[in-house]
Design a protein around this motif. Structure first.
Motif, PDB file in Angstrom:
ATOM      1  N   ASP A  22      29.685 -13.219 -32.291  1.00 22.58           N
ATOM      2  CA  ASP A  22      29.269 -13.770 -33.588  1.00 22.58           C
ATOM      3  C   ASP A  22      30.459 -13.999 -34.517  1.00 22.58           C
ATOM      4  O   ASP A  22      30.390 -14.837 -35.417  1.00 22.58           O
ATOM      5  N   ALA A  23      31.544 -13.270 -34.292  1.00 22.74           N
ATOM      6  CA  ALA A  23      32.762 -13.445 -35.085  1.00 22.74           C
ATOM      7  C   ALA A  23      33.698 -14.489 -34.462  1.00 22.74           C
ATOM      8  O   ALA A  23      34.801 -14.712 -34.953  1.00 22.74           O
ATOM      9  N   GLY A  24      33.252 -15.098 -33.365  1.00 26.50           N
ATOM     10  CA  GLY A  24      34.054 -16.119 -32.715  1.00 26.50           C
ATOM     11  C   GLY A  24      35.140 -15.569 -31.809  1.00 26.50           C
ATOM     12  O   GLY A  24      36.109 -16.260 -31.499  1.00 26.50           O
ATOM     13  N   ILE A  25      34.976 -14.322 -31.375  1.00 26.76           N
ATOM     14  CA  ILE A  25      35.972 -13.673 -30.516  1.00 26.76           C
ATOM     15  C   ILE A  25      35.391 -13.518 -29.117  1.00 26.76           C
ATOM     16  O   ILE A  25      34.350 -12.883 -28.937  1.00 26.76           O
ATOM     17  N   GLU A  26      36.076 -14.078 -28.152  1.00 29.52           N
ATOM     18  CA  GLU A  26      35.631 -13.974 -26.771  1.00 29.52           C
ATOM     19  C   GLU A  26      36.062 -12.632 -26.193  1.00 29.52           C
ATOM     20  O   GLU A  26      37.184 -12.181 -26.424  1.00 29.52           O
ATOM     21  N   SER A  27      35.160 -12.005 -25.459  1.00 26.93           N
ATOM     22  CA  SER A  27      35.480 -10.719 -24.839  1.00 26.93           C
ATOM     23  C   SER A  27      35.107 -10.746 -23.362  1.00 26.93           C
ATOM     24  O   SER A  27      34.327 -11.590 -22.921  1.00 26.93           O
ATOM     25  N   VAL A  28      35.677  -9.807 -22.626  1.00 32.17           N
ATOM     26  CA  VAL A  28      35.428  -9.671 -21.198  1.00 32.17           C
ATOM     27  C   VAL A  28      35.182  -8.195 -20.918  1.00 32.17           C
ATOM     28  O   VAL A  28      35.832  -7.336 -21.506  1.00 32.17           O
ATOM     29  N   VAL A  29      34.262  -7.917 -20.017  1.00 35.42           N
ATOM     30  CA  VAL A  29      34.007  -6.544 -19.598  1.00 35.42           C
ATOM     31  C   VAL A  29      34.565  -6.369 -18.191  1.00 35.42           C
ATOM     32  O   VAL A  29      34.206  -7.106 -17.271  1.00 35.42           O
ATOM     33  N   LEU A  30      35.459  -5.416 -18.037  1.00 34.34           N
ATOM     34  CA  LEU A  30      36.028  -5.101 -16.730  1.00 34.34           C
ATOM     35  C   LEU A  30      35.389  -3.837 -16.174  1.00 34.34           C
ATOM     36  O   LEU A  30      34.943  -2.977 -16.934  1.00 34.34           O
ATOM     37  N   ASP A  31      35.343  -3.741 -14.884  1.00 38.31           N
ATOM     38  CA  ASP A  31      34.824  -2.586 -14.146  1.00 38.31           C
ATOM     39  C   ASP A  31      33.309  -2.461 -14.180  1.00 38.31           C
ATOM     40  O   ASP A  31      32.776  -1.428 -13.790  1.00 38.31           O
ATOM     41  N   GLN A  32      32.600  -3.501 -14.582  1.00 35.68           N
ATOM     42  CA  GLN A  32      31.151  -3.378 -14.664  1.00 35.68           C
ATOM     43  C   GLN A  32      30.482  -3.274 -13.297  1.00 35.68           C
ATOM     44  O   GLN A  32      29.400  -2.727 -13.175  1.00 35.68           O
ATOM     45  N   HIS A  33      31.136  -3.740 -12.255  1.00 36.26           N
ATOM     46  CA  HIS A  33      30.546  -3.647 -10.923  1.00 36.26           C
ATOM     47  C   HIS A  33      31.135  -2.505 -10.094  1.00 36.26           C
ATOM     48  O   HIS A  33      30.624  -2.195  -9.025  1.00 36.26           O
ATOM     49  N   MET A  34      32.174  -1.878 -10.581  1.00 32.93           N
ATOM     50  CA  MET A  34      32.800  -0.795  -9.827  1.00 32.93           C
ATOM     51  C   MET A  34      31.892   0.417  -9.678  1.00 32.93           C
ATOM     52  O   MET A  34      31.882   1.064  -8.635  1.00 32.93           O
ATOM     53  N   SER A  35      31.100   0.720 -10.692  1.00 30.86           N
ATOM     54  CA  SER A  35      30.203   1.873 -10.610  1.00 30.86           C
ATOM     55  C   SER A  35      29.186   1.696  -9.495  1.00 30.86           C
ATOM     56  O   SER A  35      28.834   2.648  -8.806  1.00 30.86           O
ATOM     57  N   VAL A  36      28.726   0.489  -9.307  1.00 33.90           N
ATOM     58  CA  VAL A  36      27.758   0.224  -8.243  1.00 33.90           C
ATOM     59  C   VAL A  36      28.401   0.481  -6.886  1.00 33.90           C
ATOM     60  O   VAL A  36      27.804   1.094  -6.003  1.00 33.90           O
ATOM     61  N   LEU A  37      29.641   0.043  -6.732  1.00 33.97           N
ATOM     62  CA  LEU A  37      30.339   0.267  -5.471  1.00 33.97           C
ATOM     63  C   LEU A  37      30.573   1.750  -5.203  1.00 33.97           C
ATOM     64  O   LEU A  37      30.575   2.185  -4.064  1.00 33.97           O
ATOM     65  N   GLU A  38      30.790   2.519  -6.256  1.00 38.19           N
ATOM     66  CA  GLU A  38      31.036   3.952  -6.112  1.00 38.19           C
ATOM     67  C   GLU A  38      29.746   4.760  -5.997  1.00 38.19           C
ATOM     68  O   GLU A  38      29.785   5.949  -5.774  1.00 38.19           O
ATOM     69  N   GLY A  39      28.602   4.120  -6.223  1.00 41.36           N
ATOM     70  CA  GLY A  39      27.324   4.789  -6.025  1.00 41.36           C
ATOM     71  C   GLY A  39      26.733   5.466  -7.249  1.00 41.36           C
ATOM     72  O   GLY A  39      25.710   6.113  -7.157  1.00 41.36           O
ATOM     73  N   SER A  40      27.359   5.322  -8.407  1.00 40.93           N
ATOM     74  CA  SER A  40      26.830   5.934  -9.614  1.00 40.93           C
ATOM     75  C   SER A  40      27.037   4.997 -10.792  1.00 40.93           C
ATOM     76  O   SER A  40      28.145   4.547 -11.042  1.00 40.93           O
ATOM     77  N   ALA A  41      25.984   4.739 -11.528  1.00 37.71           N
ATOM     78  CA  ALA A  41      26.058   3.799 -12.644  1.00 37.71           C
ATOM     79  C   ALA A  41      26.973   4.289 -13.761  1.00 37.71           C
ATOM     80  O   ALA A  41      27.465   3.491 -14.550  1.00 37.71           O
ATOM     81  N   ALA A  42      27.206   5.588 -13.845  1.00 34.89           N
ATOM     82  CA  ALA A  42      28.024   6.125 -14.936  1.00 34.89           C
ATOM     83  C   ALA A  42      29.364   6.688 -14.457  1.00 34.89           C
ATOM     84  O   ALA A  42      30.071   7.328 -15.212  1.00 34.89           O
ATOM     85  N   ALA A  43      29.715   6.447 -13.219  1.00 34.59           N
ATOM     86  CA  ALA A  43      30.924   7.045 -12.665  1.00 34.59           C
ATOM     87  C   ALA A  43      32.196   6.469 -13.257  1.00 34.59           C
ATOM     88  O   ALA A  43      33.162   7.186 -13.480  1.00 34.59           O
ATOM     89  N   ILE A  44      32.216   5.180 -13.500  1.00 36.54           N
ATOM     90  CA  ILE A  44      33.427   4.517 -13.973  1.00 36.54           C
ATOM     91  C   ILE A  44      33.115   3.793 -15.282  1.00 36.54           C
ATOM     92  O   ILE A  44      32.266   2.907 -15.318  1.00 36.54           O
ATOM     93  N   PRO A  45      33.799   4.161 -16.360  1.00 38.14           N
ATOM     94  CA  PRO A  45      33.551   3.488 -17.639  1.00 38.14           C
ATOM     95  C   PRO A  45      33.931   2.013 -17.576  1.00 38.14           C
ATOM     96  O   PRO A  45      34.879   1.626 -16.895  1.00 38.14           O
ATOM     97  N   ARG A  46      33.187   1.220 -18.279  1.00 41.39           N
ATOM     98  CA  ARG A  46      33.486  -0.211 -18.392  1.00 41.39           C
ATOM     99  C   ARG A  46      34.471  -0.403 -19.538  1.00 41.39           C
ATOM    100  O   ARG A  46      34.427   0.322 -20.522  1.00 41.39           O
ATOM    101  N   ARG A  47      35.359  -1.388 -19.399  1.00 42.65           N
ATOM    102  CA  ARG A  47      36.380  -1.643 -20.412  1.00 42.65           C
ATOM    103  C   ARG A  47      36.074  -2.948 -21.133  1.00 42.65           C
ATOM    104  O   ARG A  47      35.893  -3.982 -20.501  1.00 42.65           O
TER     105      ARG A  47
END
Length: 73
Positions: A22-47
């Motif tokens: 809404d402020a016109g700033i583009e953002s990206v989320v990294l590591d959002q799929h890594m938790s799935v690969l590791e088997g736990s939704a909360a194992a790896i924080p998203r950046r």
């Protein structure tokens, strides 16, 4: 790219991305799929990342909304 914060809270992450968008700033989320690969939704924080040129403004936008990002890195 600059990291604004790390979190396991997907709802908060979504909210912060909307604030930035809404402020016109583009953002990206990294590591959002890594938790799935590791088997736990909360194992790896998203950046939450923005380009370096937008970092100061992004931190200001989030701060004004009462969201702490831990300060500049």
């Amino acid at each position: 790219m600059r990291e604004l914060l790390r979190t396991n809270d997907t709802v908060r992450l979504s909210f912060l991305r909307v604030l930035l968008r809404d402020a016109g700033i583009e953002s990206v989320v990294l590591d959002q799929h890594m938790s799935v690969l590791e088997g736990s939704a909360a194992a790896i924080p998203r950046r939450l990342m923005v380009v370096e040129a937008d970092e100061a403004r992004a931190r200001q936008v989030l701060s004004e909304a009462g969201e702490s990002t831990g300060g500049p890195r």
